[in-house]
Design a protein around this motif. Sequence first.
Motif, PDB file in Angstrom:
ATOM      1  N   ALA A 227      -0.723   0.028  45.325  1.00  0.00           N
ATOM      2  CA  ALA A 227      -1.321  -0.278  46.730  1.00  0.00           C
ATOM      3  C   ALA A 227      -2.759  -0.282  46.966  1.00  0.00           C
ATOM      4  O   ALA A 227      -3.524  -0.950  47.443  1.00  0.00           O
ATOM      5  N   TYR A 228      -2.962   0.915  46.199  1.00  0.00           N
ATOM      6  CA  TYR A 228      -4.486   1.570  46.659  1.00  0.00           C
ATOM      7  C   TYR A 228      -5.458   0.746  46.075  1.00  0.00           C
ATOM      8  O   TYR A 228      -6.312   0.101  46.473  1.00  0.00           O
ATOM      9  N   LEU A 229      -5.213   0.264  44.836  1.00  0.00           N
ATOM     10  CA  LEU A 229      -6.129  -0.568  44.038  1.00  0.00           C
ATOM     11  C   LEU A 229      -6.078  -1.884  44.367  1.00  0.00           C
ATOM     12  O   LEU A 229      -7.061  -2.888  44.188  1.00  0.00           O
ATOM     13  N   ALA A 230      -5.109  -2.327  45.178  1.00  0.00           N
ATOM     14  CA  ALA A 230      -5.084  -3.622  45.759  1.00  0.00           C
ATOM     15  C   ALA A 230      -5.824  -3.893  47.206  1.00  0.00           C
ATOM     16  O   ALA A 230      -5.950  -5.104  47.633  1.00  0.00           O
ATOM     17  N   SER A 231      -5.981  -2.665  47.590  1.00  0.00           N
ATOM     18  CA  SER A 231      -6.726  -2.709  48.899  1.00  0.00           C
ATOM     19  C   SER A 231      -8.318  -2.622  48.986  1.00  0.00           C
ATOM     20  O   SER A 231      -8.920  -2.683  47.842  1.00  0.00           O
ATOM     21  N   ASP A 232      -8.732  -3.028  49.978  1.00  0.00           N
ATOM     22  CA  ASP A 232     -10.313  -2.784  49.970  1.00  0.00           C
ATOM     23  C   ASP A 232     -10.914  -1.431  49.846  1.00  0.00           C
ATOM     24  O   ASP A 232     -12.034  -1.276  49.572  1.00  0.00           O
ATOM     25  N   LEU A 233     -10.061  -0.444  50.015  1.00  0.00           N
ATOM     26  CA  LEU A 233     -10.516   0.973  49.697  1.00  0.00           C
ATOM     27  C   LEU A 233     -11.066   1.088  48.112  1.00  0.00           C
ATOM     28  O   LEU A 233     -11.834   2.107  48.000  1.00  0.00           O
ATOM     29  N   ALA A 234     -10.386   0.364  47.333  1.00  0.00           N
ATOM     30  CA  ALA A 234     -10.909   0.202  46.006  1.00  0.00           C
ATOM     31  C   ALA A 234     -11.780  -0.908  45.616  1.00  0.00           C
ATOM     32  O   ALA A 234     -11.635  -1.284  44.424  1.00  0.00           O
ATOM     33  N   GLY A 235     -12.293  -1.445  46.407  1.00  0.00           N
ATOM     34  CA  GLY A 235     -13.016  -2.592  46.411  1.00  0.00           C
ATOM     35  C   GLY A 235     -14.215  -2.453  45.242  1.00  0.00           C
ATOM     36  O   GLY A 235     -14.878  -3.294  45.032  1.00  0.00           O
ATOM     37  N   PHE A 236     -14.627  -1.297  45.036  1.00  0.00           N
ATOM     38  CA  PHE A 236     -15.816  -0.999  44.058  1.00  0.00           C
ATOM     39  C   PHE A 236     -15.135  -0.395  42.633  1.00  0.00           C
ATOM     40  O   PHE A 236     -16.121   0.396  41.936  1.00  0.00           O
ATOM     41  N   ILE A 237     -14.045  -0.558  42.500  1.00  0.00           N
ATOM     42  CA  ILE A 237     -13.273   0.092  41.266  1.00  0.00           C
ATOM     43  C   ILE A 237     -12.895  -0.905  40.411  1.00  0.00           C
ATOM     44  O   ILE A 237     -12.066  -1.878  40.881  1.00  0.00           O
ATOM     45  N   THR A 238     -13.481  -1.248  39.207  1.00  0.00           N
ATOM     46  CA  THR A 238     -13.073  -2.276  38.360  1.00  0.00           C
ATOM     47  C   THR A 238     -13.037  -1.684  36.753  1.00  0.00           C
ATOM     48  O   THR A 238     -13.887  -1.076  36.573  1.00  0.00           O
ATOM     49  N   GLY A 239     -12.367  -2.495  35.880  1.00  0.00           N
ATOM     50  CA  GLY A 239     -12.278  -2.005  34.811  1.00  0.00           C
ATOM     51  C   GLY A 239     -11.761  -0.644  34.418  1.00  0.00           C
ATOM     52  O   GLY A 239     -11.996  -0.138  33.205  1.00  0.00           O
ATOM     53  N   ALA A 240     -11.051  -0.141  35.259  1.00  0.00           N
ATOM     54  CA  ALA A 240     -10.406   1.300  35.067  1.00  0.00           C
ATOM     55  C   ALA A 240      -8.971   1.360  34.558  1.00  0.00           C
ATOM     56  O   ALA A 240      -8.332   0.393  34.974  1.00  0.00           O
ATOM     57  N   TYR A 241      -8.876   2.414  33.564  1.00  0.00           N
ATOM     58  CA  TYR A 241      -7.497   2.714  33.012  1.00  0.00           C
ATOM     59  C   TYR A 241      -7.176   4.205  34.064  1.00  0.00           C
ATOM     60  O   TYR A 241      -7.897   5.063  33.754  1.00  0.00           O
ATOM     61  N   ILE A 242      -6.177   3.991  34.800  1.00  0.00           N
ATOM     62  CA  ILE A 242      -5.920   5.223  35.770  1.00  0.00           C
ATOM     63  C   ILE A 242      -4.572   5.653  35.144  1.00  0.00           C
ATOM     64  O   ILE A 242      -3.649   5.233  35.773  1.00  0.00           O
ATOM     65  N   PRO A 243      -4.624   7.111  34.625  1.00  0.00           N
ATOM     66  CA  PRO A 243      -3.211   7.612  34.272  1.00  0.00           C
ATOM     67  C   PRO A 243      -2.479   8.045  35.657  1.00  0.00           C
ATOM     68  O   PRO A 243      -3.393   9.009  36.541  1.00  0.00           O
ATOM     69  N   VAL A 244      -1.226   7.861  36.011  1.00  0.00           N
ATOM     70  CA  VAL A 244      -0.586   8.302  36.922  1.00  0.00           C
ATOM     71  C   VAL A 244       0.477   9.223  36.430  1.00  0.00           C
ATOM     72  O   VAL A 244       1.677   8.861  36.095  1.00  0.00           O
ATOM     73  N   CYS A 245       0.089  10.529  35.956  1.00  0.00           N
ATOM     74  CA  CYS A 245       1.063  11.200  35.055  1.00  0.00           C
ATOM     75  C   CYS A 245       0.742  12.663  35.156  1.00  0.00           C
ATOM     76  O   CYS A 245       1.343  13.462  34.391  1.00  0.00           O
ATOM     77  N   GLY A 246       0.293  12.936  36.146  1.00  0.00           N
ATOM     78  CA  GLY A 246       0.209  14.578  36.499  1.00  0.00           C
ATOM     79  C   GLY A 246      -0.865  15.366  35.612  1.00  0.00           C
ATOM     80  O   GLY A 246      -0.652  16.364  35.567  1.00  0.00           O
ATOM     81  N   GLY A 247      -1.727  14.564  34.923  1.00  0.00           N
ATOM     82  CA  GLY A 247      -2.467  15.026  33.799  1.00  0.00           C
ATOM     83  C   GLY A 247      -2.042  15.363  32.492  1.00  0.00           C
ATOM     84  O   GLY A 247      -2.376  16.059  31.737  1.00  0.00           O
ATOM     85  N   ASN A 248      -1.090  14.772  32.307  1.00  0.00           N
ATOM     86  CA  ASN A 248      -0.361  14.584  30.913  1.00  0.00           C
ATOM     87  C   ASN A 248      -1.356  14.140  30.013  1.00  0.00           C
ATOM     88  O   ASN A 248      -1.475  14.438  28.599  1.00  0.00           O
ATOM     89  N   VAL A 249      -1.991  13.068  30.296  1.00  0.00           N
ATOM     90  CA  VAL A 249      -2.961  12.809  29.322  1.00  0.00           C
ATOM     91  C   VAL A 249      -4.319  12.711  30.284  1.00  0.00           C
ATOM     92  O   VAL A 249      -4.192  12.342  31.496  1.00  0.00           O
ATOM     93  N   MET A 250      -5.559  12.717  29.774  1.00  0.00           N
ATOM     94  CA  MET A 250      -6.683  12.929  30.426  1.00  0.00           C
ATOM     95  C   MET A 250      -7.870  11.977  29.763  1.00  0.00           C
ATOM     96  O   MET A 250      -8.507  12.595  28.771  1.00  0.00           O
ATOM     97  N   PRO A 251      -8.311  10.772  30.197  1.00  0.00           N
ATOM     98  CA  PRO A 251      -9.321  10.135  29.556  1.00  0.00           C
ATOM     99  C   PRO A 251     -10.571  11.127  29.267  1.00  0.00           C
ATOM    100  O   PRO A 251     -10.807  11.673  30.500  1.00  0.00           O
ATOM    101  N   ALA A 252     -11.177  11.176  28.018  1.00  0.00           N
ATOM    102  CA  ALA A 252     -12.588  11.799  28.415  1.00  0.00           C
ATOM    103  C   ALA A 252     -13.614  10.838  28.392  1.00  0.00           C
ATOM    104  O   ALA A 252     -13.733   9.833  28.276  1.00  0.00           O
ATOM    105  N   ILE A 253     -14.793  11.625  28.643  1.00  0.00           N
ATOM    106  CA  ILE A 253     -15.962  10.951  28.858  1.00  0.00           C
ATOM    107  C   ILE A 253     -16.904  11.304  27.517  1.00  0.00           C
ATOM    108  O   ILE A 253     -16.436  12.170  26.811  1.00  0.00           O
TER     109      ILE A 253
END
Length: 253
Positions: A227-253
């Motif tokens: 719902a957040y990504l669908a909203s205007d609040l996330a209007g400047f977020i794109t190309g993201a892979y967002i884990p919703v797993c409590g930190g079980n995996v953490m994408p690195a920079i």
Amino acid sequence: MGIDLTGRTALVTGATGELGRVMVRTIAACGADVAIHYNSNEGQALELQKEIIATGRRAAIVQADITNLDAIVAMRDKVNAELGHVDIVVANAVIQYGWTSILEQAPEDYRGQFESCVMQSVYLAKAFAPAMIEKQAGRFIGINTECAMQNFETQSAYVAGKRGMDGVYRILAKEIGRHQITVNQVAPGWTISDRDRANGTERNEGYEKSVALKRRGTDQDIANTVAYLASDLAGFITGAYIPVCGGNVMPAI
């Protein structure tokens, strides 16, 4: 500040599944009308439709084989006729199969994951992106998985499909971003759903030990992120892979 999807129409594929049902309810609660896609569970789709209509939102049910372009185009036309053009596409459907080793996994399971992860994403883009481009606004949200980062034994077909989906979504984000359309992925961990609640299987200490928050997430956690990504609040977020797993995996920079 709240999530307001009033005046928008969302399509959720695999909407009768454990996570899909909660996504539909959450998106509707934020004000959107919802197209409820199903493959074979028409009864569940009808129940969900009645539930959403009772809240004051519009809802349509649509059956389609998400591995077939003609079926997806027909689904689009039906949604357009009943609800209007789709502003938010949530690609949640995936073919279920039994996991085993690469040496034992049937070739058709790899094909099924490719068709339901990669080609579904391609077909949804072909069907729904043109109207978004014309409107200069829209959202594509793909449901990926933490497994795509874990690469554990027996996950090969699932991981291959979801990693292919990841490539499609990242490139799609670049190709249609100029039209103010965002393209993102939500990657659930091992999530508590109604099935767990009914069976009393919410806890799994072995899994929880590896999670930074030391617990499993819920279906509502996943739906909230969608719902957040669908909203205007996330209007400047794109190309993201967002884990919703409590930190079980953490994408690195």
